[in-house]
Design an enzyme around this catalytic site. Structure first.
Site, PDB file in Angstrom:
ATOM      1  N   HIS A 140      46.413  47.062  50.279  1.00 33.75           N
ATOM      2  CA  HIS A 140      44.970  46.988  49.516  1.00 33.75           C
ATOM      3  C   HIS A 140      44.041  46.609  48.050  1.00 33.75           C
ATOM      4  CE1 HIS A 140      41.037  47.230  51.560  1.00 33.75           C
ATOM      5  NE2 HIS A 140      40.299  47.796  50.820  1.00 33.75           N
ATOM      6  N   GLU A 141      44.444  47.852  47.350  1.00 30.79           N
ATOM      7  CA  GLU A 141      43.841  48.206  46.307  1.00 30.79           C
ATOM      8  C   GLU A 141      44.347  47.206  45.276  1.00 30.79           C
ATOM      9  OE1 GLU A 141      41.165  50.331  46.358  1.00 30.79           O
ATOM     10  OE2 GLU A 141      41.658  51.174  48.261  1.00 30.79           O
ATOM     11  N   HIS A 200      42.481  43.951  45.284  1.00 26.24           N
ATOM     12  CA  HIS A 200      40.831  43.952  44.362  1.00 26.24           C
ATOM     13  C   HIS A 200      41.274  43.842  43.221  1.00 26.24           C
ATOM     14  CE1 HIS A 200      38.615  45.933  47.772  1.00 26.24           C
ATOM     15  NE2 HIS A 200      38.899  46.757  48.039  1.00 26.24           N
ATOM     16  N   HIS A 216      35.788  42.725  49.840  1.00 24.44           N
ATOM     17  CA  HIS A 216      37.017  43.538  51.863  1.00 24.44           C
ATOM     18  C   HIS A 216      36.180  42.135  52.788  1.00 24.44           C
ATOM     19  CE1 HIS A 216      36.049  47.686  50.396  1.00 24.44           C
ATOM     20  NE2 HIS A 216      37.023  48.114  49.982  1.00 24.44           N
TER      21      HIS A 216
END
Length: 376
Positions: free
Chosen positions: A284-285, A288, A294
């Protein structure tokens, strides 16, 4: 007294800077947690007290609403309200924030703190805000709906979203290096989890990733930290914000050292109720770090929350469309994901310093050099 040479001042300043910004943190990393606690141990998290607010609605005062407002402010739903002014009144602003949150997370938009809304709020989540500068990256941002805070700044395509200004690594970038905070002293097994997480993105894009031992020279810098660690985004203990990462080309990727991180084994079968799958959060990170915001698609790895004892590492179609919009497709990608570990470089040299390094380090070096020279 012999005056030190300029290069000696720079070396001294570097060492001082490193010692102040890389405090050793021992992360809670478990290869297998089945024997640590009995099954069905009670689940406790940073926001569990919010469960007591079930049924709260506009026009009343409830003990604990001020803390809930701080939660919403932290993730962008109260972008202009100073935390010191929060009260326990269920006012119009809180109702509006709840409605925006409910829309972002595919809940019934009622403005009431119903059971489903609070169950979502107390889940562990990414520390990156859902709304930045008044504009949400998620459902409430579609059709230029912006929660009435400011002009739209997020660019949305399909369900995925990009950060304000659409930051990405420069055109022509083929490889990004990453390194780990030396103060964490991570094992090769733990580093291998991050290698697998990077590989999931490399499988679908034109980017590749390589580990280097040169922490300050790496494009992406990974570390475990506790509490307030100097970036304005303090961690809050077990099962609150799990991690956060900054948009390109900042490169910082921080994880909460106080979480119970599961490195290998079946996290879904863990007896530890607070067990968090490390690879799931890492995937997930990294999204980013590459420029994705998101998503409101619950199956996507870029959805903001993840339950403890859950593994979620396979990129959904929404994730793939988003990252390929930024960097194009891997010519070898055939529509399925098969994880392979990228190349690791453990030499001391690493790559040469890139323009995305850390400007704060240069400033710190200059400051320490000047101070040291003045005191001589």
């Amino acid at each position: 007294m012999i005056k030190p040479q300029p290069h000696q001042l720079i070396i001294l300043a570097f060492l001082l800077s490193f010692s102040h910004t890389n405090v050793v943190v021992s992360a809670r990393l478990f290869p297998n947690v089945s024997s640590f606690l009995p099954a069905h141990a009670p689940l406790g998290g940073a926001w569990d007290a919010f469960r007591n607010l079930t049924g709260c609605h506009r026009g009343e005062n409830y003990d604990g609403l001020a803390n809930l407002k701080s939660y919403f402010e932290r993730f962008g739903y109260f972008p202009h309200a100073p935390p010191s002014n929060f009260s326990d009144e269920f006012d119009d602003a809180l109702e509006s924030a709840i409605k925006t949150y409910q829309k972002n997370f595919n809940l019934n938009v009622t403005g009431v703190l119903d059971d489903a809304t609070l169950q979502q709020i107390v889940l562990p989540r990414c520390g990156v805000a859902d709304i930045i500068n008044g504009t949400t990256t998620m459902n409430a941002g579609k059709q230029n709906e912006t929660a009435s805070f400011s002009k739209p700044r997020f660019h949305t395509v399909a369900h995925f979203a990009l950060f304000p200004g659409n930051p990405r690594w420069p055109e022509g970038t083929e490889e990004l290096t990453y390194a780990f905070n030396p103060g964490n002293d991570l094992s090769n097994t733990v580093k291998g989890v991050f290698a697998s997480a990077f590989a999931r993105w490399a499988e679908v894009t034109s980017l590749t990733f390589r580990e280097t031992a040169s922490y300050f020279n790496a494009d992406i810098r990974i570390g475990f930290f506790s509490g307030d660690h100097g970036d304005g985004e303090p961690f809050d203990g077990s099962l609150g914000t799990l991690a956060h990462a900054f948009s390109p080309t900042n490169g910082r990727f921080h994880l909460d050292a106080d979480e119970d991180w599961v490195v290998s084994g079946d996290v879904t079968q863990s007896a530890l109720s607070s067990a968090v799958d490390l690879e799931s959060v890492a995937v997930h990170e990294i999204g980013h770090l590459l420029g994705l915001g998101h998503s409101s698609v619950e199956e996507a790895v870029m959805f903001p929350t993840i339950s403890s004892r859950r593994k979620k590492v396979v990129l959904a179609q929404d994730d793939i469309e988003g990252i390929q919009f930024l960097y194009g497709s891997n010519p070898n990608f055939n529509g399925s994901t098969v994880t392979s570990a990228p190349e690791r470089d453990t030499s001391d040299g690493g790559r040469c310093l890139t323009c995305v390094g850390s400007s704060w380090s240069v400033f710190t070096l200059l400051t320490f050099s000047t101070l040291y020279f003045t005191l001589l």
